[in-house]
Design an enzyme around this catalytic site. Structure first.
Site, PDB file in Angstrom:
ATOM      1  N   LEU A  19      -9.245   0.247  34.572  1.00 34.84           N
ATOM      2  CA  LEU A  19     -10.084  -1.105  34.365  1.00 34.84           C
ATOM      3  C   LEU A  19     -11.093  -0.660  33.074  1.00 34.84           C
ATOM      4  O   LEU A  19     -11.840   0.437  33.229  1.00 34.84           O
ATOM      5  CB  LEU A  19     -10.851  -1.574  35.390  1.00 34.84           C
ATOM      6  CG  LEU A  19      -9.901  -2.053  36.323  1.00 34.84           C
ATOM      7  CD1 LEU A  19     -10.847  -2.558  37.540  1.00 34.84           C
ATOM      8  CD2 LEU A  19      -8.920  -3.343  35.964  1.00 34.84           C
ATOM      9  N   ASP A  62      -7.728   3.954  39.073  1.00 41.26           N
ATOM     10  CA  ASP A  62      -9.285   4.211  38.907  1.00 41.26           C
ATOM     11  C   ASP A  62      -9.678   5.021  40.079  1.00 41.26           C
ATOM     12  O   ASP A  62     -10.618   5.241  40.198  1.00 41.26           O
ATOM     13  CB  ASP A  62     -10.064   2.948  38.982  1.00 41.26           C
ATOM     14  CG  ASP A  62     -10.164   2.084  37.537  1.00 41.26           C
ATOM     15  OD1 ASP A  62     -10.468   2.901  36.741  1.00 41.26           O
ATOM     16  OD2 ASP A  62      -9.570   1.052  37.462  1.00 41.26           O
ATOM     17  N   GLU A  67     -16.654   7.600  43.840  1.00 46.51           N
ATOM     18  CA  GLU A  67     -18.061   7.393  44.207  1.00 46.51           C
ATOM     19  C   GLU A  67     -18.208   5.662  44.527  1.00 46.51           C
ATOM     20  O   GLU A  67     -18.650   5.340  45.585  1.00 46.51           O
ATOM     21  CB  GLU A  67     -19.171   7.484  43.255  1.00 46.51           C
ATOM     22  CG  GLU A  67     -20.425   6.843  43.363  1.00 46.51           C
ATOM     23  CD  GLU A  67     -21.279   6.823  42.063  1.00 46.51           C
ATOM     24  OE1 GLU A  67     -20.801   6.251  40.989  1.00 46.51           O
ATOM     25  OE2 GLU A  67     -22.172   7.187  42.303  1.00 46.51           O
ATOM     26  N   ASP A  68     -17.265   5.199  43.843  1.00 45.21           N
ATOM     27  CA  ASP A  68     -17.188   3.688  44.162  1.00 45.21           C
ATOM     28  C   ASP A  68     -16.590   3.145  45.625  1.00 45.21           C
ATOM     29  O   ASP A  68     -16.913   1.951  45.896  1.00 45.21           O
ATOM     30  CB  ASP A  68     -16.382   2.838  42.989  1.00 45.21           C
ATOM     31  CG  ASP A  68     -17.044   3.165  41.773  1.00 45.21           C
ATOM     32  OD1 ASP A  68     -18.297   3.123  41.595  1.00 45.21           O
ATOM     33  OD2 ASP A  68     -16.416   3.302  40.725  1.00 45.21           O
ATOM     34  N   ARG A  87      -8.892  -2.390  42.816  1.00 47.67           N
ATOM     35  CA  ARG A  87      -9.318  -1.054  43.413  1.00 47.67           C
ATOM     36  C   ARG A  87      -9.562  -1.094  44.812  1.00 47.67           C
ATOM     37  O   ARG A  87      -9.959   0.003  45.409  1.00 47.67           O
ATOM     38  CB  ARG A  87     -10.925  -0.862  42.592  1.00 47.67           C
ATOM     39  CG  ARG A  87     -10.685  -0.723  41.246  1.00 47.67           C
ATOM     40  CD  ARG A  87     -11.870   0.094  40.625  1.00 47.67           C
ATOM     41  NE  ARG A  87     -11.992   1.357  41.366  1.00 47.67           N
ATOM     42  CZ  ARG A  87     -12.994   2.219  41.080  1.00 47.67           C
ATOM     43  NH1 ARG A  87     -13.835   1.942  40.353  1.00 47.67           N
ATOM     44  NH2 ARG A  87     -12.954   3.456  41.697  1.00 47.67           N
ATOM     45  N   ARG A 133     -19.635  -6.293  40.084  1.00 44.48           N
ATOM     46  CA  ARG A 133     -19.029  -5.769  41.184  1.00 44.48           C
ATOM     47  C   ARG A 133     -19.498  -5.945  42.786  1.00 44.48           C
ATOM     48  O   ARG A 133     -18.426  -5.940  43.504  1.00 44.48           O
ATOM     49  CB  ARG A 133     -18.472  -4.278  40.978  1.00 44.48           C
ATOM     50  CG  ARG A 133     -17.833  -4.086  39.800  1.00 44.48           C
ATOM     51  CD  ARG A 133     -16.203  -4.523  39.918  1.00 44.48           C
ATOM     52  NE  ARG A 133     -15.371  -4.096  38.693  1.00 44.48           N
ATOM     53  CZ  ARG A 133     -15.059  -2.947  38.350  1.00 44.48           C
ATOM     54  NH1 ARG A 133     -15.302  -1.803  39.015  1.00 44.48           N
ATOM     55  NH2 ARG A 133     -14.166  -3.063  37.250  1.00 44.48           N
ATOM     56  N   HIS A 163     -21.854  -1.018  36.576  1.00 43.02           N
ATOM     57  CA  HIS A 163     -22.612  -0.537  37.622  1.00 43.02           C
ATOM     58  C   HIS A 163     -24.136  -0.497  37.574  1.00 43.02           C
ATOM     59  O   HIS A 163     -24.419   0.008  36.441  1.00 43.02           O
ATOM     60  CB  HIS A 163     -22.080   0.711  38.513  1.00 43.02           C
ATOM     61  CG  HIS A 163     -20.667   0.316  38.874  1.00 43.02           C
ATOM     62  ND1 HIS A 163     -19.633   1.196  38.291  1.00 43.02           N
ATOM     63  CD2 HIS A 163     -20.117  -0.699  39.683  1.00 43.02           C
ATOM     64  CE1 HIS A 163     -18.685   0.785  39.323  1.00 43.02           C
ATOM     65  NE2 HIS A 163     -18.570  -0.293  39.770  1.00 43.02           N
ATOM     66  N   CYS A 248     -19.867   9.219  39.133  1.00 42.07           N
ATOM     67  CA  CYS A 248     -18.709   8.267  39.623  1.00 42.07           C
ATOM     68  C   CYS A 248     -17.647   9.605  40.097  1.00 42.07           C
ATOM     69  O   CYS A 248     -16.741   8.919  40.839  1.00 42.07           O
ATOM     70  CB  CYS A 248     -18.231   7.302  38.996  1.00 42.07           C
ATOM     71  SG  CYS A 248     -17.708   7.578  37.536  1.00 42.07           S
TER      72      CYS A 248
HETATM   73  N1  LIG Z   1     -19.279   4.356  39.271  1.00 39.28           N
HETATM   74  C1  LIG Z   1     -18.935   4.301  38.215  1.00 39.28           C
HETATM   75  O1  LIG Z   1     -19.444   4.457  37.187  1.00 39.28           O
HETATM   76  N2  LIG Z   1     -17.430   3.858  38.204  1.00 39.28           N
HETATM   77  C2  LIG Z   1     -16.855   3.962  37.212  1.00 39.28           C
HETATM   78  C3  LIG Z   1     -15.582   3.166  37.334  1.00 39.28           C
HETATM   79  C4  LIG Z   1     -14.927   2.797  36.210  1.00 39.28           C
HETATM   80  C5  LIG Z   1     -13.344   1.939  36.443  1.00 39.28           C
HETATM   81  N3  LIG Z   1     -12.542   1.972  35.164  1.00 39.28           N
HETATM   82  C6  LIG Z   1     -13.868   0.725  36.753  1.00 39.28           C
HETATM   83  O2  LIG Z   1     -13.741  -0.245  35.799  1.00 39.28           O
HETATM   84  O3  LIG Z   1     -14.052   0.261  37.921  1.00 39.28           O
END
Ligand SMILES: NC(=O)NCCC[C@H](N)C(=O)O
Length: 258
Positions: A19, A62, A67-68, A87, A133, A163, A248
């Site tokens: 994404l 992704d 970390e997410d 995700r 998010r 984020h 992340c």
């Molecule tokens: N904690 C973060 O900085 N995560 C990056 C996530 C990037 C991923 N392309 C997203 O849009 O979810």
């Protein structure tokens, strides 16, 4: 003794379809991304971290941004529920990984949403970005999960970046470091150092004075070195094209009982 384990997840073969929200899509070289990820995990290991690989998820573009998917407070893992529907399947392998490390596992429940990138811990204060998010119910669920364990949860508005941690992280002494043009409420951080580059705001504290950070923030690296820190730069350019940053790509587990 605190553990020094870090969860990481090898880039998916579908990484290039990850994404993008706040940046224009650029072409991602997946082979180069894999080499950058290997160098990133090497840097963690070179500084005493044992990396624990979550099983790769090739159909989740992704998933490298591990970390997410989970937030740790002491030995409790709160499995996230991403604000990006595409995700949500990423959490499966992560649940297994944290459970097998002996964590107590909790979940963000529907309809709440939370991305781990919105959670910044500074000591026992847990800052939670309320943005694209993570919604209000997600913030409430972080309070419910961690306040009984002694956390103080501070909600932070996030509108300009993906984020909270896209704009602000913290040095080992607890000073928040942030790129002010990307922040909505810098005054919420009692001890705050502005940095001159967007990716300079992303640091992973490796232990001692060492700060893992992106090679794309040389002026901020100089600032940190001038303050007595030792920057450890890594090139994560392919992940930056997808709004990723050094934080992340791993989840550090510092309070495991095992
Ligand atoms: N904690 C973060 O900085 N995560 C990056 C996530 C990037 C991923 N392309 C997203 O849009 O979810």
């Amino acid at each position: 003794m605190p553990s020094k384990k870090a969860l990481v997840r090898r880039p998916a073969s579908s990484l290039a379809e990850g994404l993008v929200t706040h940046v224009e899509r650029g072409e991602v070289d997946v082979d180069l991304a894999v080499r950058q990820w290997e160098a990133y995990t090497d840097a963690l290991r070179a500084h005493g971290w044992e990396t624990v690989e979550v099983d790769p998820a090739d159909d989740c573009p992704d998933s490298v941004f591990v970390e997410d998917t989970v937030v740790m407070f002491r030995n409790v893992a709160l499995i996230a529920r991403s604000g990006a529907e595409s995700r949500r399947a990423e959490t499966l392998g992560v649940e297994e990984a944290v459970a097998s490390l002996g964590c107590s596992v909790n979940w963000v429940w529907e309809p709440g949403t939370l991305d781990g990138g919105d959670v910044l811990k500074i000591g026992d204060t847990v800052y939670v970005g309320r943005g694209g998010r993570t919604d209000a119910a997600g913030v409430q669920q972080v309070r419910a999960a961690f306040e009984p364990l002694g956390a103080r949860v501070v909600a932070v508005p996030v509108a300009k970046v993906l984020h909270l941690k896209s704009a602000v992280t913290a040095l080992p002494d607890g000073t928040a470091v942030g790129y002010v043009p990307h922040m909505d409420a810098p005054s919420l951080f009692p001890r705050f150092l502005p940095v001159p580059e967007p990716s300079g705001a992303h640091v992973v504290c490796l232990g001692g004075d060492k700060l893992l950070m992106a090679a794309s923030a040389p002026r901020t690296a100089e600032l940190y070195a001038d303050l007595g820190y030792e920057p450890v730069p890594v090139d994560i350019g392919e992940f930056e094209k997808l709004e990723g940053c050094v934080t992340c790509l791993s989840v550090r587990l510092r309070d495991l009982y095992a």
